[in-house]
Design a protein around this motif. Sequence first.
Motif, PDB file in Angstrom:
ATOM      1  N   LEU A  40       2.644 -43.326 -42.962  1.00 23.71           N
ATOM      2  CA  LEU A  40       3.762 -43.839 -43.497  1.00 23.71           C
ATOM      3  C   LEU A  40       3.567 -43.439 -45.074  1.00 23.71           C
ATOM      4  CD1 LEU A  40       5.142 -47.025 -40.673  1.00 23.71           C
ATOM      5  CD2 LEU A  40       4.905 -44.435 -40.970  1.00 23.71           C
ATOM      6  N   ALA A  41       4.994 -44.064 -45.350  1.00 23.28           N
ATOM      7  CA  ALA A  41       5.126 -43.369 -47.041  1.00 23.28           C
ATOM      8  C   ALA A  41       4.236 -44.656 -47.570  1.00 23.28           C
ATOM      9  CB  ALA A  41       6.774 -43.893 -47.234  1.00 23.28           C
ATOM     10  N   ASP A  42       4.204 -45.342 -47.171  1.00 23.01           N
ATOM     11  CA  ASP A  42       3.413 -46.529 -48.272  1.00 23.01           C
ATOM     12  C   ASP A  42       2.188 -46.252 -47.995  1.00 23.01           C
ATOM     13  OD1 ASP A  42       4.440 -47.927 -45.237  1.00 23.01           O
ATOM     14  OD2 ASP A  42       4.071 -49.652 -47.023  1.00 23.01           O
ATOM     15  N   ASP A  43       1.436 -45.560 -46.959  1.00 29.83           N
ATOM     16  CA  ASP A  43      -0.488 -46.205 -46.165  1.00 29.83           C
ATOM     17  C   ASP A  43      -0.628 -45.216 -47.365  1.00 29.83           C
ATOM     18  OD1 ASP A  43       0.108 -47.047 -43.948  1.00 29.83           O
ATOM     19  OD2 ASP A  43       0.297 -44.870 -42.681  1.00 29.83           O
ATOM     20  N   ILE A  44      -1.925 -45.374 -47.971  1.00 25.08           N
ATOM     21  CA  ILE A  44      -3.006 -45.062 -48.586  1.00 25.08           C
ATOM     22  C   ILE A  44      -3.986 -44.245 -48.453  1.00 25.08           C
ATOM     23  CG2 ILE A  44      -4.522 -45.048 -50.375  1.00 25.08           C
ATOM     24  CD1 ILE A  44      -3.178 -48.027 -51.222  1.00 25.08           C
ATOM     25  N   HIS A  45      -4.733 -43.001 -47.919  1.00 22.83           N
ATOM     26  CA  HIS A  45      -5.718 -41.860 -47.491  1.00 22.83           C
ATOM     27  C   HIS A  45      -6.402 -41.457 -48.773  1.00 22.83           C
ATOM     28  CE1 HIS A  45      -2.483 -39.369 -47.753  1.00 22.83           C
ATOM     29  NE2 HIS A  45      -3.758 -37.930 -48.152  1.00 22.83           N
ATOM     30  N   SER A  46      -7.450 -41.139 -48.156  1.00 24.34           N
ATOM     31  CA  SER A  46      -8.739 -39.886 -48.630  1.00 24.34           C
ATOM     32  C   SER A  46      -9.017 -39.025 -47.782  1.00 24.34           C
ATOM     33  CB  SER A  46      -9.536 -41.299 -49.152  1.00 24.34           C
ATOM     34  OG  SER A  46     -10.235 -41.386 -48.489  1.00 24.34           O
ATOM     35  N   VAL A  47      -9.396 -38.294 -48.074  1.00 26.53           N
ATOM     36  CA  VAL A  47     -10.203 -36.645 -47.345  1.00 26.53           C
ATOM     37  C   VAL A  47     -11.765 -36.698 -48.303  1.00 26.53           C
ATOM     38  CG1 VAL A  47      -9.653 -34.602 -46.842  1.00 26.53           C
ATOM     39  CG2 VAL A  47      -7.553 -36.356 -47.332  1.00 26.53           C
ATOM     40  N   ARG A  48     -11.805 -36.494 -47.265  1.00 28.78           N
ATOM     41  CA  ARG A  48     -13.729 -36.114 -47.799  1.00 28.78           C
ATOM     42  C   ARG A  48     -14.297 -34.622 -46.291  1.00 28.78           C
ATOM     43  NH1 ARG A  48     -16.946 -40.770 -45.134  1.00 28.78           N
ATOM     44  NH2 ARG A  48     -18.006 -39.865 -43.706  1.00 28.78           N
ATOM     45  N   VAL A  49     -14.324 -33.886 -46.739  1.00 29.78           N
ATOM     46  CA  VAL A  49     -15.310 -32.925 -45.390  1.00 29.78           C
ATOM     47  C   VAL A  49     -16.501 -33.104 -46.306  1.00 29.78           C
ATOM     48  CG1 VAL A  49     -15.187 -30.602 -46.479  1.00 29.78           C
ATOM     49  CG2 VAL A  49     -12.941 -31.831 -46.653  1.00 29.78           C
ATOM     50  N   ASP A  50     -17.298 -32.662 -45.526  1.00 21.47           N
ATOM     51  CA  ASP A  50     -18.558 -33.078 -45.400  1.00 21.47           C
ATOM     52  C   ASP A  50     -19.183 -31.823 -44.326  1.00 21.47           C
ATOM     53  OD1 ASP A  50     -18.907 -35.348 -44.911  1.00 21.47           O
ATOM     54  OD2 ASP A  50     -18.547 -35.692 -43.134  1.00 21.47           O
ATOM     55  N   ASP A 100     -21.516 -27.589 -45.659  1.00 17.22           N
ATOM     56  CA  ASP A 100     -20.677 -26.514 -46.489  1.00 17.22           C
ATOM     57  C   ASP A 100     -20.302 -25.420 -45.885  1.00 17.22           C
ATOM     58  OD1 ASP A 100     -22.660 -27.814 -48.123  1.00 17.22           O
ATOM     59  OD2 ASP A 100     -24.730 -26.674 -47.000  1.00 17.22           O
ATOM     60  N   LEU A 101     -19.515 -25.322 -44.884  1.00 19.57           N
ATOM     61  CA  LEU A 101     -18.228 -24.725 -44.415  1.00 19.57           C
ATOM     62  C   LEU A 101     -16.898 -24.545 -45.012  1.00 19.57           C
ATOM     63  CD1 LEU A 101     -19.571 -24.705 -40.535  1.00 19.57           C
ATOM     64  CD2 LEU A 101     -20.252 -22.922 -42.098  1.00 19.57           C
ATOM     65  N   PRO A 102     -16.358 -23.116 -45.082  1.00 18.13           N
ATOM     66  CA  PRO A 102     -15.069 -23.869 -45.586  1.00 18.13           C
ATOM     67  C   PRO A 102     -14.348 -24.142 -44.937  1.00 18.13           C
ATOM     68  CG  PRO A 102     -15.860 -20.695 -46.132  1.00 18.13           C
ATOM     69  CD  PRO A 102     -17.386 -21.787 -45.061  1.00 18.13           C
ATOM     70  N   VAL A 103     -13.333 -25.300 -45.133  1.00 21.05           N
ATOM     71  CA  VAL A 103     -12.328 -25.382 -44.265  1.00 21.05           C
ATOM     72  C   VAL A 103     -11.075 -25.773 -44.966  1.00 21.05           C
ATOM     73  CG1 VAL A 103     -13.947 -27.187 -43.314  1.00 21.05           C
ATOM     74  CG2 VAL A 103     -12.912 -27.841 -45.270  1.00 21.05           C
ATOM     75  N   ARG A 104      -9.587 -25.994 -44.423  1.00 27.21           N
ATOM     76  CA  ARG A 104      -8.958 -25.978 -44.642  1.00 27.21           C
ATOM     77  C   ARG A 104      -8.072 -27.309 -44.021  1.00 27.21           C
ATOM     78  NH1 ARG A 104      -7.017 -20.628 -46.882  1.00 27.21           N
ATOM     79  NH2 ARG A 104      -8.410 -19.124 -46.129  1.00 27.21           N
ATOM     80  N   HIS A 105      -7.133 -27.680 -44.124  1.00 22.67           N
ATOM     81  CA  HIS A 105      -6.517 -28.730 -44.116  1.00 22.67           C
ATOM     82  C   HIS A 105      -5.319 -28.885 -44.776  1.00 22.67           C
ATOM     83  CE1 HIS A 105      -7.327 -31.325 -48.274  1.00 22.67           C
ATOM     84  NE2 HIS A 105      -8.574 -29.898 -47.635  1.00 22.67           N
TER      85      HIS A 105
END
Length: 83
Positions: free
Chosen positions: A18-28, A30-35
Motif C-alpha cells: 500500500l502507499a504507506d508501506d515501507i519496503h527494501s530490496v536485497r539481491v543475493d 552474483d548473477l544479474p537480476v531485473r526487478h
Amino acid sequence: MKTGEEILVGQGGGVALLADDIHSVRVDGDLPVRHLHLYGRALETLSHRTSFDVDAETCKTMDIGVKSRVAEGEGESMESNSA
C-alpha cells in the motif's frame, strides 16, 4: 524503528504494498537480476519518497537517480526545446 516481516520474492513472484508501506530490496548472489517496481505514477513525479536507515535511525528524501523525463511543471517543456 524496527525491521518487520521479511518476504522472499523469487523468480516469477511478486508482492503488493500500500502507499504507506515501507519496503527494501536485497539481491543475493552474483548473477544479474531485473526487478520491476510499479508505484502508480512515474518515478520522476514521486518527489516525496523517503529513504530510511534503520541502523542509524534516520530518514531523508530519496533521490530517484536517473530521470527518464522532466516531471510535469518542472523545467522546460519538450515543445520549447524543438527547433
